[in-house]
Motif scaffolding. Structure first.
Motif, PDB file in Angstrom:
ATOM      1  N   TYR A  31       0.842  -1.212   0.000  1.00 31.48           N
ATOM      2  CA  TYR A  31       0.000   0.000   0.000  1.00 31.48           C
ATOM      3  C   TYR A  31       0.873   1.256   0.000  1.00 31.48           C
ATOM      4  CZ  TYR A  31      -2.394   3.785   2.573  1.00 31.48           C
ATOM      5  OH  TYR A  31      -2.856   5.007   3.008  1.00 31.48           O
ATOM      6  N   PHE A  32       1.880   1.280   0.867  1.00 31.15           N
ATOM      7  CA  PHE A  32       2.742   2.451   1.023  1.00 31.15           C
ATOM      8  C   PHE A  32       3.503   2.736  -0.270  1.00 31.15           C
ATOM      9  CE2 PHE A  32       6.425   4.866   2.271  1.00 31.15           C
ATOM     10  CZ  PHE A  32       6.017   5.627   3.354  1.00 31.15           C
ATOM     11  N   GLY A  59      16.806  11.271  10.098  1.00 30.42           N
ATOM     12  CA  GLY A  59      15.466  11.026  10.607  1.00 30.42           C
ATOM     13  C   GLY A  59      14.664  10.093   9.719  1.00 30.42           C
ATOM     14  N   LYS A  60      13.426   9.843  10.124  1.00 27.41           N
ATOM     15  CA  LYS A  60      12.606   8.822   9.455  1.00 27.41           C
ATOM     16  C   LYS A  60      12.159   9.225   8.057  1.00 27.41           C
ATOM     17  CE  LYS A  60       8.306  10.468  11.514  1.00 27.41           C
ATOM     18  NZ  LYS A  60       8.931  11.778  11.841  1.00 27.41           N
ATOM     19  N   ASP A  61      11.725  10.482   7.881  1.00 31.33           N
ATOM     20  CA  ASP A  61      11.117  10.888   6.611  1.00 31.33           C
ATOM     21  C   ASP A  61      12.117  10.812   5.461  1.00 31.33           C
ATOM     22  OD1 ASP A  61       8.699  11.513   7.963  1.00 31.33           O
ATOM     23  OD2 ASP A  61       9.536  13.434   8.555  1.00 31.33           O
ATOM     24  N   SER A  62      13.294  11.385   5.667  1.00 38.00           N
ATOM     25  CA  SER A  62      14.296  11.389   4.594  1.00 38.00           C
ATOM     26  C   SER A  62      14.846   9.992   4.357  1.00 38.00           C
ATOM     27  CB  SER A  62      15.425  12.372   4.926  1.00 38.00           C
ATOM     28  OG  SER A  62      16.047  12.057   6.149  1.00 38.00           O
ATOM     29  N   ASP A 161       3.529  17.649   7.231  1.00 35.26           N
ATOM     30  CA  ASP A 161       4.342  18.848   7.010  1.00 35.26           C
ATOM     31  C   ASP A 161       3.617  19.829   6.093  1.00 35.26           C
ATOM     32  OD1 ASP A 161       6.508  17.768   8.483  1.00 35.26           O
ATOM     33  OD2 ASP A 161       7.268  16.744   6.700  1.00 35.26           O
ATOM     34  N   GLU A 162       3.141  19.304   4.961  1.00 34.39           N
ATOM     35  CA  GLU A 162       2.516  20.168   3.962  1.00 34.39           C
ATOM     36  C   GLU A 162       1.251  20.816   4.505  1.00 34.39           C
ATOM     37  OE1 GLU A 162       3.983  20.954   0.984  1.00 34.39           O
ATOM     38  OE2 GLU A 162       5.592  19.862   1.981  1.00 34.39           O
ATOM     39  N   THR A 204       1.103  10.110   5.538  1.00 38.52           N
ATOM     40  CA  THR A 204       1.133  10.736   6.859  1.00 38.52           C
ATOM     41  C   THR A 204       2.385  10.319   7.633  1.00 38.52           C
ATOM     42  OG1 THR A 204      -0.023   8.927   7.966  1.00 38.52           O
ATOM     43  CG2 THR A 204      -1.382  10.635   6.944  1.00 38.52           C
ATOM     44  N   GLU A 205       2.680  11.103   8.643  1.00 39.48           N
ATOM     45  CA  GLU A 205       3.823  10.801   9.511  1.00 39.48           C
ATOM     46  C   GLU A 205       3.640   9.434  10.169  1.00 39.48           C
ATOM     47  OE1 GLU A 205       5.935  12.943  13.340  1.00 39.48           O
ATOM     48  OE2 GLU A 205       5.109  14.182  11.727  1.00 39.48           O
ATOM     49  N   ARG A 206       2.424   9.138  10.570  1.00 30.12           N
ATOM     50  CA  ARG A 206       2.131   7.846  11.210  1.00 30.12           C
ATOM     51  C   ARG A 206       2.418   6.688  10.251  1.00 30.12           C
ATOM     52  NH1 ARG A 206      -2.575   4.739  11.472  1.00 30.12           N
ATOM     53  NH2 ARG A 206      -2.765   3.442  13.347  1.00 30.12           N
TER      54      ARG A 206
END
Length: 307
Positions: A31-32, A59-62, A161-162, A204-206
């Motif tokens: 899905y992701f 960090g997680k996002d990058s 973030d957005e 989403t961050e989650r």
């Protein structure tokens, strides 16, 4: 009672709030990655043959951005900007190095303190730390990408973030930001402003935390010491409360903004860009904001030596 995956009946790994469903680990990963691929295709972020510079902070996002782009087959290298914020920056660089080693992706490191003589937070100025930190990071990753022939810069900005950036801009009527932002910023000024893309724009961050857990991606959990009390965090908390009460609020807010972004373009300050007389990069004035802030008298060079 064990909650089961909606698609296969195995034990659920995550409950998605929007759409409301349960997925096992394997189906959540699918899905992701499908959402990332769809975002890239829908907004025409990247072409298959483009060289991509993924900016990684530790960090997680990058980290997830770099990992997914590599997994989807894109030609990527990573850049870490060590901000010179004491132990926090050293830990960030350590995580970025371990991530790129695990992903088998080349990593380049630029250290602000070595480059400019002072780290973030050490400059005497009335300008807020987060403001000139952002200015510095944006200049460095764009100049590094330009000097080394990358077609695009990928950052880890996510849906949370957005939504908070748009909300903050509306609260302060920052129409320039509202006119120009989105999942992709096209290349401009003969390529000196390199294309910027946000592959996690609709995640989403989650969901990103869950994907990192599912794929075993280790990341730095510490917050930047200068981010404490930042206004953007307060806006995020407001939006989180709204999302909790009405799932889908953030994605609908962001998509509504994209549909109506042209309304703000009539107020855009379309000053013609010129070359900064110090560094030659795009500028609204005789000297660009970066060179003016740091008092530079000659351009910085970021060319990577071959071999």
């Amino acid at each position: 009672m064990t909650v089961k995956c909606r698609l296969c009946g195995r034990p659920a790994f995550i409950k998605l709030h929007y759409p409301r469903t349960y997925l096992c680990r394997e189906h959540f990963i699918e899905y992701f990655e499908r959402k990332v691929r769809r975002t890239i295709e829908r907004y025409k972020l990247l072409k298959p043959d483009e060289r991509v510079l993924a900016v990684v902070s530790g960090g997680k996002d990058s980290a997830v951005t770099a990992y997914v782009l590599k997994k989807l087959g894109y030609d990527i290298e990573c850049l870490h900007i060590n901000l010179g914020i004491g132990e926090y920056s050293e830990k960030s660089e350590e995580y970025a190095r371990k991530q790129c080693e695990a992903f088998e992706v080349p990593l380049h490191v630029v250290r602000v303190k070595e480059l400019l003589g002072k780290g973030i937070g050490e400059v005497r100025t009335r300008r807020p730390v987060c403001s000139y930190c952002g200015l510095t990071k944006r200049y460095i990753f764009n100049k590094f990408a330009y000097d080394n022939g990358f077609d695009a810069v990928a950052t880890g900005h996510n849906l949370d973030d957005e939504a908070s950036f748009i909300f903050a801009s509306l609260m302060n009527w920052n129409t320039d930001y509202l006119a120009k932002q989105g999942p992709v910023t096209p290349s401009q000024f003969n390529g000196k402003l390199v294309k910027k893309v946000k592959p996690l724009y609709e995640l989403t961050e989650r969901e990103i935390v869950a994907y990192a857990l599912a794929e075993g991606i280790k990341y730095l959990m510490d917050e930047c010491p200068h981010a404490v009390g930042a206004t953007t965090l307060k806006y995020k908390n407001i939006l989180n409360a709204m999302e909790e009460e009405r799932p889908g609020t953030k994605v609908n807010f962001v998509k509504g903004y994209l549909r109506n972004r042209d309304l703000f373009r009539a107020r855009l300050d379309e000053r013609e860009l010129r070359e900064c007389k110090v560094c030659g990069m795009p500028s609204n004035g005789e000297v660009c904001s970066f060179c003016r802030f740091w008092g530079l008298e000659k351009p910085l060079e970021f060319r990577v030596r071959e071999g």
